[in-house]
Design a protein around this motif. Sequence first.
Motif, PDB file in Angstrom:
ATOM      1  N   PRO A   9      55.139  77.579 -78.776  1.00 46.48           N
ATOM      2  CA  PRO A   9      55.257  78.849 -79.491  1.00 46.48           C
ATOM      3  C   PRO A   9      56.643  79.473 -79.275  1.00 46.48           C
ATOM      4  O   PRO A   9      57.415  78.998 -78.448  1.00 46.48           O
ATOM      5  N   GLU A  10      56.937  80.540 -80.012  1.00 43.90           N
ATOM      6  CA  GLU A  10      58.207  81.259 -79.803  1.00 43.90           C
ATOM      7  C   GLU A  10      58.204  81.926 -78.446  1.00 43.90           C
ATOM      8  O   GLU A  10      59.235  82.016 -77.775  1.00 43.90           O
TER       9      GLU A  10
ATOM     10  N   ASN B 248      55.806  72.961 -76.969  1.00 40.24           N
ATOM     11  CA  ASN B 248      55.966  71.871 -77.920  1.00 40.24           C
ATOM     12  C   ASN B 248      57.346  71.874 -78.556  1.00 40.24           C
ATOM     13  O   ASN B 248      57.928  72.932 -78.821  1.00 40.24           O
ATOM     14  N   CYS B 249      57.859  70.680 -78.798  1.00 34.75           N
ATOM     15  CA  CYS B 249      59.115  70.515 -79.518  1.00 34.75           C
ATOM     16  C   CYS B 249      58.916  69.398 -80.533  1.00 34.75           C
ATOM     17  O   CYS B 249      58.693  68.250 -80.148  1.00 34.75           O
TER      18      CYS B 249
ATOM     19  N   ASP C  67      59.604  80.699 -62.844  1.00 36.76           N
ATOM     20  CA  ASP C  67      59.694  79.770 -63.974  1.00 36.76           C
ATOM     21  C   ASP C  67      59.938  80.514 -65.286  1.00 36.76           C
ATOM     22  O   ASP C  67      60.151  79.890 -66.330  1.00 36.76           O
ATOM     23  N   SER C  68      59.908  81.831 -65.242  1.00 42.45           N
ATOM     24  CA  SER C  68      60.152  82.631 -66.449  1.00 42.45           C
ATOM     25  C   SER C  68      61.580  82.388 -66.938  1.00 42.45           C
ATOM     26  O   SER C  68      62.540  82.545 -66.188  1.00 42.45           O
ATOM     27  N   ALA C  69      61.695  81.995 -68.198  1.00 38.10           N
ATOM     28  CA  ALA C  69      62.999  81.675 -68.802  1.00 38.10           C
ATOM     29  C   ALA C  69      62.734  81.258 -70.242  1.00 38.10           C
ATOM     30  O   ALA C  69      61.587  81.162 -70.670  1.00 38.10           O
ATOM     31  N   THR C  70      63.809  80.998 -70.962  1.00 35.18           N
ATOM     32  CA  THR C  70      63.666  80.366 -72.277  1.00 35.18           C
ATOM     33  C   THR C  70      63.903  78.878 -72.097  1.00 35.18           C
ATOM     34  O   THR C  70      64.891  78.457 -71.487  1.00 35.18           O
ATOM     35  N   TYR C  71      62.999  78.081 -72.620  1.00 35.06           N
ATOM     36  CA  TYR C  71      63.109  76.625 -72.515  1.00 35.06           C
ATOM     37  C   TYR C  71      63.552  76.080 -73.870  1.00 35.06           C
ATOM     38  O   TYR C  71      62.905  76.315 -74.892  1.00 35.06           O
ATOM     39  N   LEU C  72      64.669  75.376 -73.829  1.00 34.60           N
ATOM     40  CA  LEU C  72      65.276  74.849 -75.044  1.00 34.60           C
ATOM     41  C   LEU C  72      65.095  73.341 -75.114  1.00 34.60           C
ATOM     42  O   LEU C  72      65.314  72.633 -74.134  1.00 34.60           O
ATOM     43  N   CYS C  73      64.731  72.897 -76.279  1.00 35.18           N
ATOM     44  CA  CYS C  73      64.649  71.477 -76.559  1.00 35.18           C
ATOM     45  C   CYS C  73      65.865  71.136 -77.423  1.00 35.18           C
ATOM     46  O   CYS C  73      66.265  71.936 -78.281  1.00 35.18           O
ATOM     47  N   ALA C  74      66.464  69.981 -77.192  1.00 36.30           N
ATOM     48  CA  ALA C  74      67.640  69.592 -77.980  1.00 36.30           C
ATOM     49  C   ALA C  74      67.594  68.100 -78.262  1.00 36.30           C
ATOM     50  O   ALA C  74      67.339  67.293 -77.362  1.00 36.30           O
TER      51      ALA C  74
END
Lengths: 112, 114
Positions: free
Chosen positions: A8-9, A22-23, A82-89
Amino acid sequence: EDQVTQSPEALRLQEGESSSLNCSYTVSGLRGLFWYRQDPGKGPEFLFTLYSAGEEKEKERLKATLTKKESFLHITAPKPEDSATYLCAAFSFSGGYNKLIFGAGTRLAVHP
Amino acid sequence: EPEVTQTPSHQVTQMGQEVILRCVPISNHLYFYWYRQILGQKVEFLVSFYNNEISEKSEIFDDQFSVERPDGSNFTLKIRSTKLEDSAMYFCASSGGRDTGELFFGEGSRLTVL
């Protein structure tokens, strides 16, 4: 057009409540799938590289998996840190050059 | 632990002015990159640099932009005649190899164009 979509966002979890991010990707010339963590006002921090479907990587409470169309970042018993933004690339050779194509990220908030 | 450092952390400039953002990559890395992130949007590739020349650049990296490695340690991004839409966080990154997405990012330079 090459695209990386994350869901999700935003995700809010209680400490200890496991979940998955999910990515999904549609990328030509895919060379690898990468996960990064980004804290507010900071640059992305490398977490994992996945190169082939079926591959899994683990680091502390995080496990990344890869299929032919998507990747998951599983978070087991998360903690507030663990709070953060997780980026998939997606690392791709596309349009004549190598590049990382980032998703918009999932903002994770873990509450005590 | 080695890290990528960027200066300034925040720069405010008037539209039409030139801006230079500076980066010191990790010392034994050979590949250098600039990415940008407009507030609330995705991280976007701008340019990669190797062996004192641009190796790859995106559609965003037009004639307004240039990169340089003026000495053995610094890597700079110059933006000529800044526009409002250039306001973003600019990230420098470096890597030890070309065919890798394992990049080490700096903390970013926030550019605000007024």
